[in-house]
Motif scaffolding. Structure first.
Motif, PDB file in Angstrom:
ATOM      1  N   ARG A  34       0.857  -1.198   0.000  1.00  0.00           N
ATOM      2  CA  ARG A  34       0.000   0.000   0.000  1.00  0.00           C
ATOM      3  C   ARG A  34       0.890   1.244   0.000  1.00  0.00           C
ATOM      4  O   ARG A  34       0.874   2.032   0.938  1.00  0.00           O
ATOM      5  CB  ARG A  34      -0.921  -0.013   1.217  1.00  0.00           C
ATOM      6  CG  ARG A  34      -1.907  -1.170   1.218  1.00  0.00           C
ATOM      7  CD  ARG A  34      -2.788  -1.173   2.452  1.00  0.00           C
ATOM      8  NE  ARG A  34      -2.020  -1.561   3.641  1.00  0.00           N
ATOM      9  CZ  ARG A  34      -2.586  -1.911   4.799  1.00  0.00           C
ATOM     10  NH1 ARG A  34      -3.898  -1.914   4.919  1.00  0.00           N
ATOM     11  NH2 ARG A  34      -1.845  -2.233   5.832  1.00  0.00           N
ATOM     12  N   CYS A  35       1.652   1.412  -1.058  1.00  0.00           N
ATOM     13  CA  CYS A  35       2.680   2.454  -1.099  1.00  0.00           C
ATOM     14  C   CYS A  35       2.073   3.851  -1.094  1.00  0.00           C
ATOM     15  O   CYS A  35       1.112   4.129  -1.828  1.00  0.00           O
ATOM     16  CB  CYS A  35       3.554   2.265  -2.330  1.00  0.00           C
ATOM     17  SG  CYS A  35       4.263   0.606  -2.409  1.00  0.00           S
ATOM     18  N   SER A  36       2.658   4.737  -0.303  1.00  0.00           N
ATOM     19  CA  SER A  36       2.104   6.072  -0.104  1.00  0.00           C
ATOM     20  C   SER A  36       2.250   6.969  -1.316  1.00  0.00           C
ATOM     21  O   SER A  36       1.558   7.979  -1.426  1.00  0.00           O
ATOM     22  CB  SER A  36       2.800   6.739   1.087  1.00  0.00           C
ATOM     23  OG  SER A  36       4.199   6.879   0.841  1.00  0.00           O
ATOM     24  N   HIS A  37       3.119   6.605  -2.265  1.00  0.00           N
ATOM     25  CA  HIS A  37       3.442   7.487  -3.383  1.00  0.00           C
ATOM     26  C   HIS A  37       3.009   6.928  -4.735  1.00  0.00           C
ATOM     27  O   HIS A  37       3.299   7.539  -5.761  1.00  0.00           O
ATOM     28  CB  HIS A  37       4.950   7.716  -3.420  1.00  0.00           C
ATOM     29  CG  HIS A  37       5.741   6.438  -3.548  1.00  0.00           C
ATOM     30  ND1 HIS A  37       5.890   5.553  -2.509  1.00  0.00           N
ATOM     31  CD2 HIS A  37       6.403   5.897  -4.595  1.00  0.00           C
ATOM     32  CE1 HIS A  37       6.621   4.529  -2.905  1.00  0.00           C
ATOM     33  NE2 HIS A  37       6.937   4.704  -4.167  1.00  0.00           N
ATOM     34  N   GLN A 200       5.939  11.645  -8.420  1.00  0.00           N
ATOM     35  CA  GLN A 200       5.137  12.440  -9.350  1.00  0.00           C
ATOM     36  C   GLN A 200       3.803  12.834  -8.706  1.00  0.00           C
ATOM     37  O   GLN A 200       3.231  12.062  -7.927  1.00  0.00           O
ATOM     38  CB  GLN A 200       4.871  11.641 -10.629  1.00  0.00           C
ATOM     39  CG  GLN A 200       6.121  11.210 -11.370  1.00  0.00           C
ATOM     40  CD  GLN A 200       6.946  12.382 -11.871  1.00  0.00           C
ATOM     41  OE1 GLN A 200       6.433  13.440 -12.194  1.00  0.00           O
ATOM     42  NE2 GLN A 200       8.253  12.185 -11.934  1.00  0.00           N
ATOM     43  N   PRO A 201       3.284  14.012  -9.025  1.00  0.00           N
ATOM     44  CA  PRO A 201       1.988  14.445  -8.466  1.00  0.00           C
ATOM     45  C   PRO A 201       0.805  13.790  -9.167  1.00  0.00           C
ATOM     46  O   PRO A 201      -0.024  14.444  -9.800  1.00  0.00           O
ATOM     47  CB  PRO A 201       2.019  15.965  -8.669  1.00  0.00           C
ATOM     48  CG  PRO A 201       2.887  16.178  -9.865  1.00  0.00           C
ATOM     49  CD  PRO A 201       3.926  15.094  -9.793  1.00  0.00           C
ATOM     50  N   THR A 202       0.760  12.471  -9.063  1.00  0.00           N
ATOM     51  CA  THR A 202      -0.298  11.676  -9.675  1.00  0.00           C
ATOM     52  C   THR A 202      -0.862  10.712  -8.641  1.00  0.00           C
ATOM     53  O   THR A 202      -0.100  10.080  -7.901  1.00  0.00           O
ATOM     54  CB  THR A 202       0.257  10.862 -10.868  1.00  0.00           C
ATOM     55  OG1 THR A 202       0.978  11.716 -11.724  1.00  0.00           O
ATOM     56  CG2 THR A 202      -0.850  10.180 -11.638  1.00  0.00           C
ATOM     57  N   GLU A 203      -2.187  10.578  -8.567  1.00  0.00           N
ATOM     58  CA  GLU A 203      -2.854   9.683  -7.625  1.00  0.00           C
ATOM     59  C   GLU A 203      -2.295   9.864  -6.202  1.00  0.00           C
ATOM     60  O   GLU A 203      -2.300  10.965  -5.682  1.00  0.00           O
ATOM     61  CB  GLU A 203      -2.745   8.234  -8.100  1.00  0.00           C
ATOM     62  CG  GLU A 203      -3.662   7.935  -9.279  1.00  0.00           C
ATOM     63  CD  GLU A 203      -5.144   7.918  -8.914  1.00  0.00           C
ATOM     64  OE1 GLU A 203      -5.486   8.069  -7.718  1.00  0.00           O
ATOM     65  OE2 GLU A 203      -5.973   7.765  -9.824  1.00  0.00           O
ATOM     66  N   ARG A 204      -1.753   8.821  -5.573  1.00  0.00           N
ATOM     67  CA  ARG A 204      -1.280   8.957  -4.197  1.00  0.00           C
ATOM     68  C   ARG A 204      -0.121   9.944  -4.093  1.00  0.00           C
ATOM     69  O   ARG A 204       0.034  10.630  -3.085  1.00  0.00           O
ATOM     70  CB  ARG A 204      -0.857   7.589  -3.656  1.00  0.00           C
ATOM     71  CG  ARG A 204      -2.001   6.611  -3.519  1.00  0.00           C
ATOM     72  CD  ARG A 204      -1.501   5.265  -3.028  1.00  0.00           C
ATOM     73  NE  ARG A 204      -2.522   4.236  -3.172  1.00  0.00           N
ATOM     74  CZ  ARG A 204      -2.260   2.928  -3.163  1.00  0.00           C
ATOM     75  NH1 ARG A 204      -1.012   2.512  -3.016  1.00  0.00           N
ATOM     76  NH2 ARG A 204      -3.241   2.054  -3.310  1.00  0.00           N
ATOM     77  N   GLY A 205       0.694  10.002  -5.144  1.00  0.00           N
ATOM     78  CA  GLY A 205       1.793  10.959  -5.149  1.00  0.00           C
ATOM     79  C   GLY A 205       1.308  12.395  -5.121  1.00  0.00           C
ATOM     80  O   GLY A 205       1.975  13.284  -4.570  1.00  0.00           O
ATOM     81  N   GLU A 206       0.149  12.630  -5.702  1.00  0.00           N
ATOM     82  CA  GLU A 206      -0.427  13.975  -5.687  1.00  0.00           C
ATOM     83  C   GLU A 206      -0.724  14.406  -4.250  1.00  0.00           C
ATOM     84  O   GLU A 206      -0.495  15.562  -3.871  1.00  0.00           O
ATOM     85  CB  GLU A 206      -1.695  13.993  -6.532  1.00  0.00           C
ATOM     86  CG  GLU A 206      -2.293  15.363  -6.740  1.00  0.00           C
ATOM     87  CD  GLU A 206      -3.456  15.363  -7.714  1.00  0.00           C
ATOM     88  OE1 GLU A 206      -3.791  16.442  -8.229  1.00  0.00           O
ATOM     89  OE2 GLU A 206      -4.028  14.281  -7.958  1.00  0.00           O
ATOM     90  N   LYS A 207      -1.200  13.480  -3.441  1.00  0.00           N
ATOM     91  CA  LYS A 207      -1.496  13.789  -2.046  1.00  0.00           C
ATOM     92  C   LYS A 207      -0.211  14.092  -1.270  1.00  0.00           C
ATOM     93  O   LYS A 207      -0.199  14.977  -0.396  1.00  0.00           O
ATOM     94  CB  LYS A 207      -2.246  12.618  -1.408  1.00  0.00           C
ATOM     95  CG  LYS A 207      -3.612  12.365  -2.038  1.00  0.00           C
ATOM     96  CD  LYS A 207      -4.289  11.143  -1.438  1.00  0.00           C
ATOM     97  CE  LYS A 207      -5.632  10.868  -2.129  1.00  0.00           C
ATOM     98  NZ  LYS A 207      -6.279   9.648  -1.609  1.00  0.00           N
TER      99      LYS A 207
END
Length: 384
Positions: A34-37, A200-207
């Motif tokens: 469940r990777c945070s990024h 990258q600011p995508t999906e979880r990385g965006e958060k």
């Protein structure tokens, strides 16, 4: 733009000029971490639970169709590719094909048996994610207790077969001070290279970007210089810092394309999602309009040659890139860095890459890589 392909007339830059080099197979809808990024955000699939995965016969059919279009290699990713119920059959099938095999995995399910099967394939290249030099950091980022040692053992199993797997580390505030330790860990495991990914600011990385858990553009640029100019001299392994070409020394722009030197090869790839949909890449999991029909009813040749999104990319890159990417002298090599990421943020296939735009706004984009600036600088020196 809708999620189905459209027939288009051939142009001077038609698909006939673009062989299909590689298919990215996003084999599974689930992942055992469940990777945070994560930029795809697959469903969590612990032991005992299953989610849909790409049908094996459909996989083989797509590969066979790809050969007539110039196919040279396949990449297996996910979710987690080793969760696929037929992963052994897939690897066995590929071992009989003259196709380069690339795999991106978290390593947990990479048994000695599976590593041995991968070794039999043509020129296999396996990347395993390690996001910290210790269990506390890695497991905090990856979201599952006990996954650190399992990932290390997966790398050892690959090394034990004579392969030189790549370690991938995604950089964020939580682990930024452990990069040299991760390099030393990778050396001890028999890895062949370490790649440092920018979140990258995508999906979880965006958060993560929104909560300030990622590095600032100033920190990212400084870290890139450290990796490329200092740390790389302290190890026999190849180190790859995955930032755009404009920030790279010229001496570090060449190498194996599967080591990911900054351009994704967008002109020669297509993605296949776990449900059998064709897509630009895994971004199709999040952006419906970047999927193009389905492999059960559309032929790969039809999709490759007649898809509007692919046509727009072929006709637009690199000449029609916008913003700083349009002014960059490296755009022919970089191609906007990541079209999927750019579209996710802007709904524009030709939008500039966020990293380069932020650097430009802060006055940190290298002037020597900007169209017009190099000429002006040379003129100024001449006049002196």
């Amino acid at each position: 733009m809708n999620n189905h392909h459209k027939n288009t007339k051939k142009s001077a830059k038609s698909s006939d000029n673009y062989p299909l080099n590689q298919i990215y197979f996003y084999l599974t809808e689930g992942c055992n971490l469940r990777c945070s990024h994560c930029w795809i955000a697959p469903k969590y699939q612990p032991e005992g639970r299953t989610y849909p995965s790409l049908d094996f016969d459909l996989f083989c059919s797509i590969v066979e169709q790809g050969k007539s279009l110039g196919l040279k290699g396949v990449k297996l990713t996910g979710g987690e590719p080793f969760l696929h119920p037929d992963i052994h059959k897939i690897i066995e099938y590929l071992s009989g094909e003259d196709l380069r095999l690339t795999i991106e995995t978290n390593g947990i399910l990479c048994t000695p048996e599976l590593a041995g099967e991968i070794k039999k394939c043509t020129n296999p290249f396996v990347s395993v994610s390690i996001d910290g030099a210790n269990a506390e950091t890695h497991e905090y980022i990856r979201g599952v207790d006990g996954c650190f040692e399992s990932a290390l053992q997966g790398i050892r199993n690959l090394s034990g077969e004579g392969m030189k797997p790549q370690v991938i580390m995604s950089i964020m505030n939580r682990n930024k001070d452990q990069i040299e330790e991760v390099v030393r860990l990778a050396e001890s495991l028999g890895a062949g290279s370490v790649k440092f990914n920018i979140v990258q600011p995508t999906e979880r990385g965006e958060k993560l970007h929104e909560t300030g858990d990622t590095l600032s553009i100033e920190e990212l640029i400084a870290l890139g210089k450290r990796v490329e100019m200092e740390l790389s001299k302290k190890t026999p392994m190849r180190l790859v810092y995955h930032h755009p070409h404009a920030f790279r020394p010229l001496s570090r722009m060449l190498g194996d394309d599967r080591g990911n030197c900054g351009a994704c090869g967008i002109f020669g790839i297509i993605g296949v999602l776990s449900d059998g949909s064709y897509a630009l890449c895994g971004i199709g999991e999040s952006v419906e309009e970047l999927t193009f029909g389905h492999s059960e009813k559309d032929t790969l040749e039809d999709i490759w040659k007649n898809t509007e999104v692919l046509k727009q990319i072929r006709e637009g890159l690199p000449e029609k890139l916008e913003g700083i990417c349009g002014d960059c002298l490296m755009k022919g090599a970089c191609l906007g860095s990541c079209i999927a990421q750019n579209y996710y943020l802007t709904k524009n296939l030709l939008a500039p890459f966020w990293y380069c735009e932020e650097a430009r706004k802060k006055g940190l984009f290298p002037e020597s890589r900007i169209k017009g600036m190099l000429t002006a600088t040379s003129k100024a020196h001449t006049e002196k």
